[in-house]
Design a protein around this motif. Structure first.
Motif, PDB file in Angstrom:
ATOM      1  N   VAL A   1       3.451  -0.461  -0.627  1.00  0.00           N
ATOM      2  CA  VAL A   1       3.391  -1.072  -1.948  1.00  0.00           C
ATOM      3  C   VAL A   1       1.913  -1.185  -2.310  1.00  0.00           C
ATOM      4  O   VAL A   1       1.120  -1.711  -1.527  1.00  0.00           O
ATOM      5  CB  VAL A   1       4.050  -2.464  -1.947  1.00  0.00           C
ATOM      6  CG1 VAL A   1       3.886  -3.132  -3.301  1.00  0.00           C
ATOM      7  CG2 VAL A   1       5.530  -2.346  -1.590  1.00  0.00           C
ATOM      8  N   LEU A   2       1.542  -0.659  -3.477  1.00  0.00           N
ATOM      9  CA  LEU A   2       0.149  -0.708  -3.926  1.00  0.00           C
ATOM     10  C   LEU A   2       0.081  -1.592  -5.163  1.00  0.00           C
ATOM     11  O   LEU A   2       0.721  -1.284  -6.179  1.00  0.00           O
ATOM     12  CB  LEU A   2      -0.329   0.705  -4.306  1.00  0.00           C
ATOM     13  CG  LEU A   2      -0.862   1.648  -3.219  1.00  0.00           C
ATOM     14  CD1 LEU A   2       0.122   1.804  -2.070  1.00  0.00           C
ATOM     15  CD2 LEU A   2      -1.179   3.021  -3.810  1.00  0.00           C
ATOM     16  N   LYS A   3      -0.668  -2.674  -5.078  1.00  0.00           N
ATOM     17  CA  LYS A   3      -0.795  -3.564  -6.238  1.00  0.00           C
ATOM     18  C   LYS A   3      -2.183  -3.420  -6.855  1.00  0.00           C
ATOM     19  O   LYS A   3      -3.194  -3.473  -6.142  1.00  0.00           O
ATOM     20  CB  LYS A   3      -0.548  -5.014  -5.814  1.00  0.00           C
ATOM     21  CG  LYS A   3      -0.716  -6.019  -6.937  1.00  0.00           C
ATOM     22  CD  LYS A   3      -2.063  -6.707  -6.891  1.00  0.00           C
ATOM     23  CE  LYS A   3      -2.383  -7.510  -8.126  1.00  0.00           C
ATOM     24  NZ  LYS A   3      -3.668  -8.231  -7.999  1.00  0.00           N
ATOM     25  N   PHE A   4      -2.228  -3.218  -8.161  1.00  0.00           N
ATOM     26  CA  PHE A   4      -3.499  -3.080  -8.861  1.00  0.00           C
ATOM     27  C   PHE A   4      -3.689  -4.266  -9.813  1.00  0.00           C
ATOM     28  O   PHE A   4      -2.840  -4.524 -10.663  1.00  0.00           O
ATOM     29  CB  PHE A   4      -3.533  -1.764  -9.641  1.00  0.00           C
ATOM     30  CG  PHE A   4      -3.517  -0.554  -8.734  1.00  0.00           C
ATOM     31  CD1 PHE A   4      -4.706  -0.035  -8.228  1.00  0.00           C
ATOM     32  CD2 PHE A   4      -2.318   0.025  -8.354  1.00  0.00           C
ATOM     33  CE1 PHE A   4      -4.690   1.057  -7.363  1.00  0.00           C
ATOM     34  CE2 PHE A   4      -2.287   1.118  -7.489  1.00  0.00           C
ATOM     35  CZ  PHE A   4      -3.479   1.629  -6.985  1.00  0.00           C
ATOM     36  N   GLY A   5      -4.808  -4.970  -9.655  1.00  0.00           N
ATOM     37  CA  GLY A   5      -5.081  -6.168 -10.459  1.00  0.00           C
ATOM     38  C   GLY A   5      -5.605  -5.828 -11.850  1.00  0.00           C
ATOM     39  O   GLY A   5      -5.774  -4.655 -12.212  1.00  0.00           O
TER      40      GLY A   5
ATOM     41  N   ILE B   1       1.221  -3.382   2.625  1.00  0.00           N
ATOM     42  CA  ILE B   1       1.046  -3.851   1.248  1.00  0.00           C
ATOM     43  C   ILE B   1      -0.445  -3.768   0.949  1.00  0.00           C
ATOM     44  O   ILE B   1      -1.253  -4.322   1.689  1.00  0.00           O
ATOM     45  CB  ILE B   1       1.558  -5.297   1.105  1.00  0.00           C
ATOM     46  CG1 ILE B   1       3.072  -5.348   1.373  1.00  0.00           C
ATOM     47  CG2 ILE B   1       1.232  -5.859  -0.274  1.00  0.00           C
ATOM     48  CD1 ILE B   1       3.581  -6.725   1.763  1.00  0.00           C
ATOM     49  N   GLN B   2      -0.789  -3.032  -0.106  1.00  0.00           N
ATOM     50  CA  GLN B   2      -2.210  -2.878  -0.433  1.00  0.00           C
ATOM     51  C   GLN B   2      -2.525  -3.612  -1.727  1.00  0.00           C
ATOM     52  O   GLN B   2      -1.851  -3.420  -2.735  1.00  0.00           O
ATOM     53  CB  GLN B   2      -2.550  -1.391  -0.590  1.00  0.00           C
ATOM     54  CG  GLN B   2      -2.329  -0.608   0.698  1.00  0.00           C
ATOM     55  CD  GLN B   2      -2.808   0.845   0.596  1.00  0.00           C
ATOM     56  OE1 GLN B   2      -2.997   1.376  -0.505  1.00  0.00           O
ATOM     57  NE2 GLN B   2      -2.995   1.467   1.754  1.00  0.00           N
TER      58      GLN B   2
ATOM     59  N   ASN C   1       5.893  -9.427   9.271  1.00  0.00           N
ATOM     60  CA  ASN C   1       4.839  -8.746  10.013  1.00  0.00           C
ATOM     61  C   ASN C   1       4.405  -7.430   9.356  1.00  0.00           C
ATOM     62  O   ASN C   1       4.243  -6.410  10.027  1.00  0.00           O
ATOM     63  CB  ASN C   1       5.309  -8.513  11.458  1.00  0.00           C
ATOM     64  CG  ASN C   1       4.131  -8.369  12.391  1.00  0.00           C
ATOM     65  OD1 ASN C   1       2.999  -8.723  12.023  1.00  0.00           O
ATOM     66  ND2 ASN C   1       4.373  -7.824  13.574  1.00  0.00           N
ATOM     67  N   ILE C   2       4.232  -7.467   8.049  1.00  0.00           N
ATOM     68  CA  ILE C   2       3.778  -6.274   7.319  1.00  0.00           C
ATOM     69  C   ILE C   2       2.275  -6.408   7.052  1.00  0.00           C
ATOM     70  O   ILE C   2       1.847  -7.380   6.415  1.00  0.00           O
ATOM     71  CB  ILE C   2       4.529  -6.128   5.971  1.00  0.00           C
ATOM     72  CG1 ILE C   2       6.034  -6.045   6.227  1.00  0.00           C
ATOM     73  CG2 ILE C   2       4.017  -4.924   5.187  1.00  0.00           C
ATOM     74  CD1 ILE C   2       6.882  -6.098   4.969  1.00  0.00           C
ATOM     75  N   PRO C   3       1.479  -5.473   7.538  1.00  0.00           N
ATOM     76  CA  PRO C   3       0.033  -5.586   7.314  1.00  0.00           C
ATOM     77  C   PRO C   3      -0.318  -5.549   5.821  1.00  0.00           C
ATOM     78  O   PRO C   3       0.335  -4.855   5.044  1.00  0.00           O
ATOM     79  CB  PRO C   3      -0.549  -4.344   8.008  1.00  0.00           C
ATOM     80  CG  PRO C   3       0.561  -3.731   8.773  1.00  0.00           C
ATOM     81  CD  PRO C   3       1.852  -4.289   8.291  1.00  0.00           C
ATOM     82  N   VAL C   4      -1.336  -6.313   5.460  1.00  0.00           N
ATOM     83  CA  VAL C   4      -1.824  -6.331   4.080  1.00  0.00           C
ATOM     84  C   VAL C   4      -3.251  -5.803   4.104  1.00  0.00           C
ATOM     85  O   VAL C   4      -4.042  -6.188   4.969  1.00  0.00           O
ATOM     86  CB  VAL C   4      -1.819  -7.776   3.517  1.00  0.00           C
ATOM     87  CG1 VAL C   4      -2.400  -7.826   2.109  1.00  0.00           C
ATOM     88  CG2 VAL C   4      -0.403  -8.356   3.536  1.00  0.00           C
TER      89      VAL C   4
END
Ligand code: ADP
Ligand code: ASP
Ligand code: MG
Length: 469
Positions: free
Chosen positions: A3-7, A228-229, A282-285
């Motif tokens: 999942v890529l989140k862009f602010g 999650i990015q 336990n999902i890396p961010v």
């Protein structure tokens, strides 16, 4: 699948969105089989403007409210036209038109009634993410990436606490995969808006300011994402807020607990609640910079932090209020603290830091909305005093408890500054300090110099200090 989140800054205009399109294309080229799922904020600054529309309308100033709506509409159309000219815009221009028509109608109604309920505020604020996600979908399609738009209101189910709704995790675990899996399996990129959700009855809600990070984490957790990015406008988590301390450093790795503490105590780069869903599964961010995609960023995961110095990073928050409750009734009594904290619970006001002496308890709050009623209720059984304009500093690190000298280094660095409250729990992952807002800048710079070294003088800063002499 990631999942890529862009602010907001990452989708502020057509140029920024082109970077997003390139990052998504690279993600598809280099990595994984499915996805990604892209979660976007409103175009930079738009949420503030939408809330301004609501405020103007509430005052009955329909003219200025609607003029601002027109400006926002023009900005969105212009951005869309630059990214997806002609038929590449597909049905998107119509969708954006419909959103702004809705916004005009709501703003008009608010102006007539002179009243903006939390529910109306959410309907207004949600337009930002609903529109930006449409535009980013069109931009990806126009660049040849197969992208499908998903309505965040079908994914993020929440309670009815408008303007800061609580997500209902069990429902999201069902809804998000049901809506997203088919398109993912068909090899498509999914784009959705952050921040926005809906109640079980389908009424639009929002997760509170900065909530797009939280949306990304919730969706990532529901889909069992590999990572999650959080793509933003800085290189990652820094050793301090760059708006407060000169030249903070990058923190390459953080544990979930450290990240959660820093976010909670003011590191705006992450929404305070966004770590919890990721940590639970336990999902890396990873925090990454849209404007320097080659930079390594910050990885948040358990076991990601091998050798720890005493302090990993500092966080700070202004606008803190301390409530001090004094009563001899507390002496040797049980049940007293329950009675006291019940007052804060009844008025839905979180307490952040607590410090006690024999006859008094001091607590910090940063939401003053119900302060008068809290003070009145506490005054029934104790003396109450309130201090405003305070700031809070959290010194955070997994290594903090292992360095015996850490606390004395904190105190020494702050020598001469009047500390109002100090709190260190037995977990010893952090110490929290409260002091006058005016002293925050000095205190943060001194602590930062103590634990991370002094800022390096660049020719520009040398010149300024020479000129100042
Ligand atoms: P986005 O719109 O991408 O969600 P935000 O403005 O919410 O971005 O968060 C990024 C900002 O957080 C940075 O520009 C920076 O000013 C601020 N910030 C505060 N504390 C920190 C910190 N410790 N590390 C990095 N950024 C921080
Ligand atoms: N657009 C929302 C805000 O400005 C949510 C977010 O950007 O995370 O608060
Ligand atoms: Mg943010």
């Amino acid at each position: 699948m990631r999942v890529l989140k862009f602010g907001g800054t990452s989708v502020a205009d057509a140029d920024a969105i082109r970077r997003v399109v390139a990052i998504v294309a690279e993600e598809r080229r280099t990595s994984v089989i499915e996805g990604p799922v892209v979660v976007v904020s409103a175009l930079g600054g738009v949420t503030d403007k939408l809330l301004e529309v609501a405020a103007l309308a509430r005052r009955g100033d329909a003219t200025h409210a609607l003029a601002l709506v027109d400006q926002l509409y023009a900005r969105h159309l212009e951005t869309l036209a630059a990214l997806a000219p002609g038929e590449h815009g597909g049905p998107v221009p119509e969708a954006v038109d419909a959103l702004f028509a809705q916004l005009r109608a709501i703003a008009g109604a608010v102006a007539v009634l002179h009243e903006a309920s939390p529910r109306s505020l959410d309907a207004i604020a949600a337009i930002g993410e609903l529109a930006s996600s449409r535009i980013v979908t069109a931009a990806l399609q126009s660049a040849g990436t197969p992208a499908t738009w998903a309505d965040p209101r079908a994914l993020i189910v929440t309670d009815e606490h408008f303007t800061s709704a609580t997500p209902l995790l069990d429902a999201i675990d069902v809804q998000a995969p049901a809506h997203l899996r088919p398109a993912l399996a068909a090899g498509r990129v999914i784009v959705t808006g952050g921040f926005v959700g809906a109640t079980g009855k389908g009424i639009t809600t929002t997760l509170g300011r900065g909530g797009s990070d939280y949306s990304a984490a919730l969706i990532g957790a529901a889909l069992g994402a590999d990572e999650i990015q959080i793509w933003t406008d800085v290189d990652g988590m820094l050793t301090a807020d760059p708006r407060v301390v000169e030249q903070p450093r990058l923190v390459p790795t953080l544990s979930f607990a450290e990240a959660a503490e820093l976010a909670y105590f003011g590191a705006k780069v992450l929404h305070p609640k966004s770590i919890q869903p990721a940590a639970a599964r336990n999902i890396p961010v990873r925090i990454l910079n849209t404007f320097r995609p080659q930079a390594a960023g910050t990885l948040i995961a358990d076991g990601a932090c091998p050798d720890r110095t005493a302090v990993t990073a500092l966080a700070c928050k202004r606008g803190i209020t301390v409530v001090t409750i004094t009563s001899t009734g507390m002496l040797m009594a049980y049940g007293y603290l329950r009675r006291l904290f019940e007052v804060f619970e009844r008025h839905q006001t979180p307490v952040d830091v607590v410090s006690t002496s024999e006859v008094s308890v001091s607590v910090t709050i940063d939401d003053r909305a119900h302060l008068d009623r809290i003070v009145a209720a506490l005054s029934d059984f104790a003396e109450v005093s309130v201090s405003n304009h305070l700031a809070l500093i959290a010194v955070v690190g997994e290594g903090y408890g292992h360095e015996p000298a850490a606390f004395s280094r904190v105190v020494r660095a702050l020598e001469g500054l009047p500390l109002r409250l100090v709190s260190q729990a037995d977990s010893r992952r952090n110490v929290t300090l409260v002091l006058d807002e005016d002293a925050l800048g000095v205190a943060m710079s001194r602590l930062h110099a103590e634990f991370f070294g002094k800022p390096v003088a660049t020719p520009a800063t040398l010149m300024t200090s020479a000129a100042g002499r």
